[in-house]
Enzyme design. Sequence first.
Site, PDB file in Angstrom:
ATOM      1  N   CYS A 240      95.430  97.474-121.138  1.00  0.00           N
ATOM      2  CA  CYS A 240      95.990  96.201-121.594  1.00  0.00           C
ATOM      3  C   CYS A 240      96.048  95.233-120.402  1.00  0.00           C
ATOM      4  O   CYS A 240      96.524  95.597-119.328  1.00  0.00           O
ATOM      5  CB  CYS A 240      97.379  96.444-122.170  1.00  0.00           C
ATOM      6  N   CYS A 243     100.105  94.545-119.764  1.00  0.00           N
ATOM      7  CA  CYS A 243     101.002  95.578-119.227  1.00  0.00           C
ATOM      8  C   CYS A 243     100.250  96.720-118.567  1.00  0.00           C
ATOM      9  O   CYS A 243     100.856  97.596-117.962  1.00  0.00           O
ATOM     10  CB  CYS A 243     101.925  96.107-120.325  1.00  0.00           C
ATOM     11  N   CYS A 271     104.552  96.345-125.466  1.00  0.00           N
ATOM     12  CA  CYS A 271     103.927  95.695-124.325  1.00  0.00           C
ATOM     13  C   CYS A 271     104.986  94.945-123.499  1.00  0.00           C
ATOM     14  O   CYS A 271     105.045  95.054-122.274  1.00  0.00           O
ATOM     15  CB  CYS A 271     102.861  94.723-124.818  1.00  0.00           C
TER      16      CYS A 271
END
Lengths: 282, 233, 252
Positions: A240, A243, A271
């Site tokens: 991601c 994050c 997240c």
Amino acid sequence: MIEAGYNFGYLDENTKRMIRRALLKAVALPGFQVPFGSREMPLPYGWGTGGIQVTASVLGPDDTLKVIDQGADDTTNAVSIRRFFGRVAGVATTEKTEEATVIQTRHRVPEAPLQEGQILVYQVPMPEPLFRLEPRVAETKRMHALADYGLMHVKLYEDIARHGAVTTSYNYPVLVNGRYLMSPSPIPAFDNPKLHRMAALQLFGAGREKRIYAVPPYTDVRSLDFEDHPFVPVRADAACVICGSRSSYLDELIVDDTGKRAFVCSDTDYCASRPPLEEEAA
Amino acid sequence: MNAAIRTEHLSKTFTLHLQGGICIPVLQDVELSVAPGECVALAGPSGAGKSTLMRCLYGNYGAGSGHVWVRHAGVEVDITSADARLVRAVRRDTLGYVSQFLRVIPRVSTQDIVAEPLMARGVAKEEARARAAALLARLNLPAALHGLPPATFSGGEQQRVNLARGFAPGYPVLLLDEPTASLDAGNREVVVSLIAEAKRAGTAIIGIFHDTEVRDRVADRLFEVAPIQSAAA
Amino acid sequence: MSDALMQASGLTLRFGAVAALDDVALEIHPGEVVAIVGESGSGKTTLLRVLAGMMAPASGQVLYAGEDVHAMGESARRRLMRSEWGFVHQNPRDGLRLRVSAGGNVGERLMAAGARHYGGIRAEAIEWLKRVEIDPARIDDMPEKFSGGMQQRLQIARTLVTQPKLVFMDEPTGGLDVSVQAKLLDLIRALVAELGLAVLIVTHDIAAARLLAHRILVMRRGQVVEQGLVDRVLDDPQHPYTQLLVSSVLAA
């Protein structure tokens, strides 16, 4: 504060009682589709009318509601359903998975493990897992009654024969409690293992198809597979960009005019709850 | 009473429903008994009912009245009244029939046609095929033909396939309908010696032989089948 | 007899004024091939469907391995139909899934019976395609692209893959060219003998009955007018209707 003129949770008490009876039956027969008298709701079919009726029937004044759509708390569908229950039930709402007592979801299971006492309500467009394989509804009912599920395996066989692997990536069929074949709703196959022996109660509502089904806490939920082609939950092989998670389910975004791609957690609460950009070791 | 096969008051009448139900009596009160190792030749003019009697003995035709007793697995079985499964068992183990014409099964090789009754009696496939090949060779059917279905064979070749199929299992009772009709002298000799060997092995044989020379060499006695004259009278 | 696989007695069924079945009794034993012949409308297909539990008789009883086929639950009957029984339809389209590959069609009964090893199912499917003389290279092809004869052979493979004990066949060579019929009949004959199957075959083809069956039942207007050893019934028919049936056939 409930808006004047509405019963608590929008539905009248008799309707809620009828739905609760269907829910009790569904819990008693894990994975079995129970018919119910689906009501007209103030939003169109396909927007979660089944999930809303289930939520309305289980919600109490002390509950805290979370609504997600594709994992996100901030999309139109999620926001409007949350506001709807804020107005017609006056319940507290949250975006935090662990604070919620009832979570209504479309197309995802939260990343954070759910706890005993929590209820996960799924919006279901098509409750019948066999409907693409067997067009006759009466016949699919008979197949469920007799646990005659060879045909579902034929579909998986065909996938492997043609593509080398099972290509179903969402709404991947599961067998509940070793008995009923069930559609987990269009969640990614990645989420299927989370249904297995989940601590929370899982309720499924299909408004247009007028069906309710359920998976009680700690129930076996197995994704269908072959011994030599076991079920594999797939996710994009990426981290991601917000994050850095390498374990959560990711949405793919196109971020500029040149078609550059980026991946972000589909579960926005998960997240946001992580320290930003600490990329995990792969 | 140690007959391998015997008849008791056997009568047969054909009723032709499509021809206004006329009745044609063919056999009346036939009493025939054949002991193991004995060969009986049916005699009589053509049309007297020799072939009909043969078919009644095999159960291919039903009897109008009377019985056909075949000693099968130690007991006498009445072919005329036994149920279909018992008749099949008798035909598998006890009663063989070589008809004049081979009933060809599409796509089945000559060797397998001959081996099939052996396998039905439990002989292993390889052994059955080997015995079939040996018998076909003895009847002068070249090995090149063994793998082919006999549909395109000549009449004489088909008859030899039929004979091999009838003689291979070594039935205790064997019915032969004109076994040498389309054979040359050499093959006739082979059939004569096959019959002699079968008799020595204790087979009861009933035959129709057009060829009186062959008949006199193999038959122990004649059994007269007389045409029924009284029908018109 | 007590060792019968299936026993039926007193079967009666009417469609309006028409007697489809009129007091029909029948027995079939393990490994026995029984042909049911008669003209269209004689009730032979109805009899097959009643015996296979697909249609209930107005009265009478069908016992399979001692159990009443019409009294057992549908689930027990379906279990039979996908394990110990098989049904070969006249039109292969009724017995096949045309949009599922040949391999998937053969594998379905295995999977319904609990097979969960893809490689094993595939190997078995290849084996059965060979047995019914379909090129194993076509395992992933859709049967809708197959010829009629191939479709029928595929249906037979799909039915026999679980090694049933009793197979019902409804005019299995019905819609096929004559040359294709002969090949199919021979294939059925060989497989039936090899597997020791009991078969109930409905046909109006006397020659097919003679080739395949041990025993024959002649039906007319819902009644069995004559039955017995196949060669005795066909060579020495007793009932006027059987005589008519046999005489209408060229060199059966």
